[in-house]
Design a protein around this motif. Structure first.
Motif, PDB file in Angstrom:
ATOM      1  N   ASN A  23       0.936  -1.003   0.285  1.00  0.00           N
ATOM      2  CA  ASN A  23      -0.012  -0.002  -0.186  1.00  0.00           C
ATOM      3  C   ASN A  23       0.775   1.361  -0.145  1.00  0.00           C
ATOM      4  N   SER A  24       1.885   1.415   0.823  1.00  0.00           N
ATOM      5  CA  SER A  24       2.605   2.510   0.768  1.00  0.00           C
ATOM      6  C   SER A  24       3.453   2.731  -0.686  1.00  0.00           C
ATOM      7  N   THR A  27       0.708   3.922  -2.772  1.00  0.00           N
ATOM      8  CA  THR A  27       0.263   5.171  -2.618  1.00  0.00           C
ATOM      9  C   THR A  27       1.187   6.227  -3.244  1.00  0.00           C
ATOM     10  N   PHE A 145      -5.386   5.807   3.107  1.00  0.00           N
ATOM     11  CA  PHE A 145      -4.003   4.842   3.369  1.00  0.00           C
ATOM     12  C   PHE A 145      -4.320   4.070   4.662  1.00  0.00           C
ATOM     13  N   THR A 149      -5.102   0.126   5.581  1.00  0.00           N
ATOM     14  CA  THR A 149      -3.869  -0.378   5.997  1.00  0.00           C
ATOM     15  C   THR A 149      -3.421  -0.973   7.034  1.00  0.00           C
TER      16      THR A 149
END
Length: 154
Positions: A23-24, A27, A145, A149
Motif C-alpha cells: 500500500n505504501s 500510494t 491509506f 492498511t
C-alpha cells in the motif's frame, strides 16, 4: 484545483490489500502520478526510537535516516502535526536530498494505538506549491491509506 475527493475514491479502490509495504508503494506511485508539480513522494517509517527510516517512494534517491531532531520530516514526526513549508530554504535545518526541492508537505501517520508509524513526505520544485486545500486533501488521502492498511511494525 485538484479534486481530492475523487483521488480519495481512486486511492481506496487501488489499495486492495491491507499490506503496509504494498500500500505504501502504491500510494507513493499514485501520488506522484496524480498530484501535479511533485519531484518526490514517499514514506519515512519509524522503525527505531526518534529516527525515521526510508520507506517506499518515487523520485530521486533519498536521505536516510532522518532523526526526529532535524528537518521537516523530523518536525512532523516530533510534533505529530502536518508541516507545510512554502520555502524549504528558509528552514535552518532543512535536509536537502534534492536541491531542486523548493516546498514540502509532510503528514504524520499515527496507528490505531496512537503511536507514530511514519510520515508521508511530498516535495515540489515549485515554491509555495502546497495550499491549505492541498494540505487538507493530502491529509484525507493519508487517512484513506491508514484506514485500509494494517499498520503493523514496518
Amino acid at each position: 484545483m485538484t479534486d481530492y475527493a475523487l483521488l480519495a475514491r481512486q486511492l481506496r479502490a487501488l489499495l486492495d490489500t491491507r499490506d503496509w509495504l504494498i500500500n505504501s508503494a502504491q500510494t507513493s506511485a499514485f501520488l506522484m502520478q496524480e498530484i501535479p508539480d511533485l519531484n518526490w513522494a514517499g514514506f519515512y517509517l519509524q522503525r527505531q526510537p526518534e529516527l525515521l527510516s526510508l520507506g517506499p517512494f518515487q523520485g530521486k534517491p533519498a536521505c536516510n535516516p532522518i532523526p526526529f531532531s532535524k528537518g521537516v520530516c523530523g518536525a512532523a514526526a516530533r510534533s505529530r502535526q502536518t508541516q507545510r513549508i512554502d520555502d524549504v530554504h528558509a528552514i535552518a535545518d532543512h535536509i536537502a536530498c534534492d536541491s531542486a526541492s523548493q516546498s514540502e508537505l509532510v503528514v504524520p501517520i499515527i496507528d490505531a494505538s496512537g503511536a507514530l508509524w511514519g510520515v508521508l513526505d511530498l516535495d515540489s520544485p515549485k515554491a509555495d506549491r502546497f495550499s491549505e486545500h492541498d494540505q487538507a486533501g493530502i491529509e484525507g488521502l493519508v487517512e484513506v491509506f491508514r484506514e485500509v492498511t494494517e499498520l503493523g511494525k514496518p
